[in-house]
Design a protein around this motif. Structure first.
Motif, short mmCIF file in Angstrom:
data_model
loop_
_atom_site.label_atom_id
_atom_site.label_comp_id
_atom_site.label_asym_id
_atom_site.label_seq_id
_atom_site.Cartn_x
_atom_site.Cartn_y
_atom_site.Cartn_z
N VAL A 1 0.84 -1.20 0.00
CA VAL A 1 0.00 0.00 0.00
C VAL A 1 0.88 1.24 0.00
O VAL A 1 2.09 1.18 0.14
N ARG A 2 0.22 2.37 -0.14
CA ARG A 2 0.94 3.62 -0.27
C ARG A 2 1.60 4.03 1.05
O ARG A 2 2.64 4.68 1.07
N ALA B 1 -4.34 5.21 -7.80
CA ALA B 1 -5.18 4.03 -8.01
C ALA B 1 -5.20 3.15 -6.76
O ALA B 1 -6.26 2.61 -6.39
N MET B 2 -4.05 3.01 -6.09
CA MET B 2 -4.00 2.23 -4.86
C MET B 2 -4.93 2.82 -3.81
O MET B 2 -5.66 2.10 -3.11
N ARG C 1 -1.04 -4.12 -16.17
CA ARG C 1 0.39 -4.43 -16.30
C ARG C 1 1.23 -3.36 -15.59
O ARG C 1 2.21 -3.69 -14.89
N VAL C 2 0.87 -2.09 -15.78
CA VAL C 2 1.61 -1.01 -15.10
C VAL C 2 1.46 -1.14 -13.59
O VAL C 2 2.44 -1.03 -12.83
N PHE C 3 0.24 -1.39 -13.14
CA PHE C 3 -0.02 -1.52 -11.70
C PHE C 3 0.78 -2.67 -11.11
O PHE C 3 1.39 -2.54 -10.04
N SER C 4 0.78 -3.80 -11.81
CA SER C 4 1.51 -4.98 -11.32
C SER C 4 3.01 -4.73 -11.28
O SER C 4 3.70 -5.21 -10.36
N SER D 1 -1.99 -7.58 -9.22
CA SER D 1 -2.97 -6.94 -10.07
C SER D 1 -3.88 -6.02 -9.24
O SER D 1 -3.98 -6.17 -8.02
N PRO D 2 -4.56 -5.06 -9.89
CA PRO D 2 -5.51 -4.21 -9.14
C PRO D 2 -6.58 -5.02 -8.43
O PRO D 2 -6.95 -4.70 -7.29
N ARG D 3 -7.07 -6.08 -9.07
CA ARG D 3 -8.12 -6.90 -8.46
C ARG D 3 -7.60 -7.59 -7.20
O ARG D 3 -8.28 -7.61 -6.16
N HIS D 4 -6.40 -8.15 -7.27
CA HIS D 4 -5.81 -8.82 -6.11
C HIS D 4 -5.57 -7.81 -4.98
O HIS D 4 -5.81 -8.10 -3.81
N PHE D 5 -5.08 -6.64 -5.36
CA PHE D 5 -4.84 -5.60 -4.35
C PHE D 5 -6.13 -5.26 -3.62
O PHE D 5 -6.16 -5.16 -2.40
N ARG D 6 -7.22 -5.07 -4.36
CA ARG D 6 -8.51 -4.74 -3.73
C ARG D 6 -8.98 -5.87 -2.83
O ARG D 6 -9.47 -5.62 -1.72
N GLU D 7 -8.85 -7.11 -3.28
CA GLU D 7 -9.30 -8.25 -2.47
C GLU D 7 -8.55 -8.33 -1.16
O GLU D 7 -9.14 -8.58 -0.10
#
Length: 336
Positions: free
Chosen positions: A46-47, A266-267, A294-297, A303-309
């Motif tokens: 996280v940030r 985005a985070m 891809r940029v986020f990873s 991935s963004p989805r994994h981060f949110r989960e």
């Protein structure tokens, strides 16, 4: 914030709570971020993350952290009580109450309780820097890439200690304004440290105004599809000259810095909102959700989805803990 500097770190309710949790657990609880972040394997994805590590001799936290390749983000560390050992051999040194450490990305981490000391309690903050912080992240004393700032001013120690507690308190809440309050206190810490270091060496670095203008142009509208040439035209430089100055003062290229700012935003949105990932990719300037992923990873390792989960699972636990915590999060002698 008053100016009293007398406080007893052993009375910190957060330390006592962590020690109690550790006493009843034989392994780090994965669903308790306050304790899990103190053990190897925790994903600092996280940030901003903050906490305190109360190392007691022969206790469950009495081991040396060894990260040969460092981390993706920065860590600033304040010794609260006891003595810590950083590195070994010829480069080894110790830190005591009031000393601060700062680990840049990829700098080696090797530290733990110093031999002969009964404890080493240290507060820490993991963070991704904002646009204009680079001049504050270059202390004059460095050992193997790790920045060191020593001082024994009790009043300044008390002030910085309170700011660390404030970052910890606000970073555990899930709304955008609380995160801004956490970053506000982190900025105060870094500015205070930069001032102390400047007073010691009396040679502050000033970022080129054209680089600052380029940062402002990019950050004021992250959804805007902007490239190096347009930024260079805006600040009246050639693309090659802008790229050279940008790397000198910011440490990365223009596009890399732009992408990092987009990913940081985005985070934050993934952490505090339910905005669809497709919509979020457009909010941060990527029309193609797959390219955004891809940029986020590349920046976060997931991935963004994994981060949110992950953060959907963690946040309810943090909210429950905050509700049971003293409203100030401070030792009684500081909270009065």
């Amino acid at each position: 914030m008053d100016e009293r500097s007398d406080f007893d770190p052993s009375q910190d309710p957060q330390v006592n709570r962590i020690i109690s949790k550790l006493a009843y657990s034989s392994s780090p609880p994965e669903d308790d971020a306050e304790v899990a972040s103190l053990f190897p394997g925790f994903r600092f994805d996280v940030r901003l993350v903050a906490g305190i590590t109360p190392i007691e001799k022969d206790g469950p936290l009495d081991f040396f952290v060894d990260r040969p390749n460092g981390m993706r983000g920065w860590i600033v560390n304040l010794t609260v009580d006891g003595t810590g050992q950083v590195f070994d051999g010829d480069t080894g040194f110790t830190v005591g109450p009031g000393d601060l450490l700062m680990f840049p990305p990829e700098a080696r981490h090797f530290y733990g309780r110093a031999e002969g000391s009964q404890k080493w309690w240290h507060r820490w903050i993991y963070f991704q820097p904002r646009a204009f912080w680079k001049p504050w992240l270059d202390w004059s004393t460095q050992v193997d890439g790790v920045h060191l700032l020593r001082h024994r001013d009790e009043g300044k120690f008390s002030e910085i200690f309170r700011l660390f507690v404030g970052v910890d308190r606000w970073s555990h809440r899930d709304d955008a304004l609380s995160l801004d309050l956490a970053f506000n206190r982190l900025e105060h810490i870094l500015l205070s440290c930069a001032r102390l270091d400047r007073d010691a060496r009396n040679s502050p670095e000033v970022v080129d105004e054209r680089v600052l203008a380029a940062c402002t142009l990019i950050s004021q509208d992250l959804a805007r599809p902007i490239g190096v040439r347009e930024v260079a035209d805006h600040v009246c430089l050639s693309p090659s000259r802008l790229s050279s100055l940008f790397r000198k003062f910011m440490g990365v290229g223009v596009v890399q810095w732009r992408d990092a700012q987009r990913v940081q935003y985005a985070m934050q949105m993934l952490r505090i909102s339910n905005v669809p990932i497709k919509s979020l990719s457009q909010m941060v300037g990527y029309d193609d959700p797959l390219y955004f992923s891809r940029v986020f990873s590349r920046h976060t390792g997931m991935s963004p989805r994994h981060f949110r989960e992950r953060h959907t699972e963690i946040l309810p636990t943090l909210q429950t803990e905050m509700a049971a915590t003293d409203v100030s999060g401070l030792p009684p002698s500081l909270a009065e």
